[in-house]
Design a protein around this motif. Structure first.
Motif, short mmCIF file in Angstrom:
data_model
loop_
_atom_site.label_atom_id
_atom_site.label_comp_id
_atom_site.label_asym_id
_atom_site.label_seq_id
_atom_site.Cartn_x
_atom_site.Cartn_y
_atom_site.Cartn_z
N PRO A 66 19.48 46.75 23.50
CA PRO A 66 20.13 47.95 24.04
C PRO A 66 20.27 49.01 22.94
O PRO A 66 20.46 48.67 21.76
N GLU A 67 20.17 50.25 23.32
CA GLU A 67 20.22 51.34 22.33
C GLU A 67 21.67 51.66 21.97
O GLU A 67 22.27 52.61 22.46
N VAL A 68 22.20 50.82 21.09
CA VAL A 68 23.57 50.99 20.58
C VAL A 68 23.50 51.02 19.07
O VAL A 68 22.93 50.12 18.44
N ASP A 69 24.07 52.01 18.47
CA ASP A 69 24.05 52.17 17.01
C ASP A 69 24.64 50.94 16.33
O ASP A 69 25.71 50.46 16.71
N GLY A 70 23.93 50.40 15.34
CA GLY A 70 24.42 49.27 14.57
C GLY A 70 24.04 47.91 15.12
O GLY A 70 24.25 46.89 14.46
N LEU A 71 23.48 47.87 16.32
CA LEU A 71 23.16 46.59 16.95
C LEU A 71 21.96 45.91 16.29
O LEU A 71 22.01 44.73 15.94
N ALA A 72 20.87 46.67 16.11
CA ALA A 72 19.63 46.09 15.59
C ALA A 72 19.81 45.51 14.19
O ALA A 72 19.21 44.48 13.86
N ALA A 73 20.63 46.15 13.37
CA ALA A 73 20.82 45.69 11.99
C ALA A 73 21.50 44.32 11.93
O ALA A 73 21.39 43.62 10.92
N ARG A 74 22.16 43.94 13.00
CA ARG A 74 22.90 42.67 13.03
C ARG A 74 22.22 41.62 13.91
O ARG A 74 22.75 40.54 14.09
N TRP A 75 21.04 41.95 14.45
CA TRP A 75 20.32 41.05 15.34
C TRP A 75 19.94 39.77 14.61
O TRP A 75 19.37 39.80 13.51
N GLY A 76 20.28 38.64 15.22
CA GLY A 76 19.97 37.35 14.62
C GLY A 76 21.01 36.89 13.61
O GLY A 76 20.90 35.78 13.07
N LYS A 77 21.99 37.71 13.36
CA LYS A 77 23.06 37.36 12.41
C LYS A 77 24.38 37.24 13.16
O LYS A 77 24.91 36.14 13.33
N VAL A 132 24.75 39.44 16.04
CA VAL A 132 24.34 39.85 17.38
C VAL A 132 23.33 38.81 17.85
O VAL A 132 22.27 38.64 17.23
N LEU A 133 23.64 38.13 18.95
CA LEU A 133 22.95 36.91 19.32
C LEU A 133 22.56 36.94 20.80
O LEU A 133 22.98 37.83 21.54
N HIS A 134 21.75 35.96 21.23
CA HIS A 134 21.38 35.93 22.65
C HIS A 134 21.50 34.55 23.27
O HIS A 134 21.56 34.44 24.50
N CYS A 135 21.55 33.47 22.48
CA CYS A 135 21.55 32.12 23.02
C CYS A 135 22.83 31.38 22.64
O CYS A 135 23.01 31.02 21.47
N PRO A 136 23.74 31.14 23.59
CA PRO A 136 24.98 30.43 23.25
C PRO A 136 24.74 29.01 22.76
O PRO A 136 25.48 28.52 21.90
N TYR A 137 23.71 28.35 23.29
CA TYR A 137 23.43 26.98 22.87
C TYR A 137 22.91 26.94 21.43
O TYR A 137 23.04 25.92 20.75
N CYS A 138 22.34 28.04 20.98
CA CYS A 138 21.83 28.11 19.61
C CYS A 138 22.92 28.52 18.62
O CYS A 138 22.93 28.06 17.48
N ASP A 139 23.81 29.42 19.02
CA ASP A 139 24.73 30.04 18.06
C ASP A 139 26.20 30.07 18.47
O ASP A 139 27.05 30.49 17.68
N GLY A 140 26.52 29.64 19.68
CA GLY A 140 27.90 29.74 20.14
C GLY A 140 28.88 28.89 19.35
O GLY A 140 29.99 29.31 19.04
#
Length: 295
Positions: free
Chosen positions: A114-125, A127-135
């Motif tokens: 999503p086009e939100v300022d600051g989101l991409a810089a934190r992706w994978g750190k 800012v996450l997408h899989c609860p089973y991987c990172d929750g």
């Protein structure tokens, strides 16, 4: 002439290659070096490798594959595909050419955030997408879910098993009364005010000046194949709630005879474990197609 050309040397591609190499088949892997999880430093939920750096998992797997004399590895971007079953040719951007009887597309997906300022810089750190991987690593603390489409409602309800959840609608979704009741039953707080920026670790600055503090943010990306090679080869694509993937049947065969696809680019649910399983299955099915070409 190789038995199989594998495009994509990440988890699915390597898992398929391992099965084929152990069947004593000649395999060439062409890898552009763009693992989807390259932005993170820890892989979780992968049996035997929990918490390990995914780059280290990848490097160890590659070294194990290259111990098989029938495996060839080419670092490069596969750009052109020609030929058909029993005679495919791949040309890389640098001009390298490889030919094979079967072709496996394991190119992975590209994520559009999503086009939100600051989101991409934190992706994978944070800012996450899989609860089973990172929750689990969020320790039961505050979790934000940044909506990008209707799937955010399901994601927010699910994540309450990992912490206290706030759903940030951000003008992306408008839950109805029944959906709001379902969210409330799971303890989800709904925030209507749009997001201005993400700052610090995973703090959200709202457009009205308030700051919400989170241990982590989850969002659903819009996905598409990381390579257009499937489209170039004429493979059918399938639309999913979050984007586009390559269509395959139960044997991981695409709509084009002799071309298979595996991993995130060819399945709905995504994780390292699932990519490895998908790739291993594809490798077995490709081997069988070589043994019984009319089967």
């Amino acid at each position: 002439m190789q038995d199989v050309l594998v495009i994509g040397g990440s988890y699915a591609g390597m898992a398929a290659t391992l099965q084929l190499a152990r069947a004593r088949r000649k395999v060439t892997v062409i890898d552009a070096g763009q693992r989807r999880n390259r932005f993170t430093t820890h892989a979780h939920g992968f049996l035997g490798q929990d918490g390990k750096d995914p780059a280290a998992i990848w490097a160890e797997a590659r070294n194990q594959l290259l111990a098989y004399p029938s495996v060839t590895w080419i670092d490069g971007h596969a750009e052109m595909v020609a030929g058909d079953k029993d005679g495919f040719t791949i040309t890389t951007k640098a001009g390298a050419v490889a030919s094979g009887r079967r072709l496996l597309l394991a190119t992975g997906l590209a994520d559009q955030l999503p086009e939100v300022d600051g989101l991409a810089a934190r992706w994978g750190k944070t800012v996450l997408h899989c609860p089973y991987c990172d929750g689990y690593e969020l320790g039961g603390r505050a979790i934000g879910v940044l909506a990008s489409h209707a799937n955010a409602l399901h994601q927010a309800e699910l994540l309450t098993d990992w912490g206290t959840v706030t759903l940030l609608l951000n003008d992306a979704v408008a839950p109805d009364g029944a959906q709001r009741n379902a969210l409330a039953l799971r303890g989800v707080v709904v925030e209507e005010t749009p997001v201005a920026t993400v700052q610090n670790k995973a703090d959200v600055l709202l457009s009205d000046g308030r700051v919400l503090h989170f241990a982590g943010l989850f969002t659903t990306t819009r996905t598409s194949p990381a390579s257009d090679l499937a489209a170039r080869a004429g493979c059918a694509l399938a639309e999913t709630p979050s984007g586009t993937q390559i269509w395959t049947d139960d044997t991981k065969a695409t709509s084009v005879p002799g071309i298979y696809a595996a991993g995130d680019v060819a399945r709905g649910a995504h994780s390292v474990s699932l990519a490895v399983a998908d790739g291993a299955w594809a490798g077995m099915q490709i081997h069988r197609s070589l043994v019984w070409p009319q089967g």
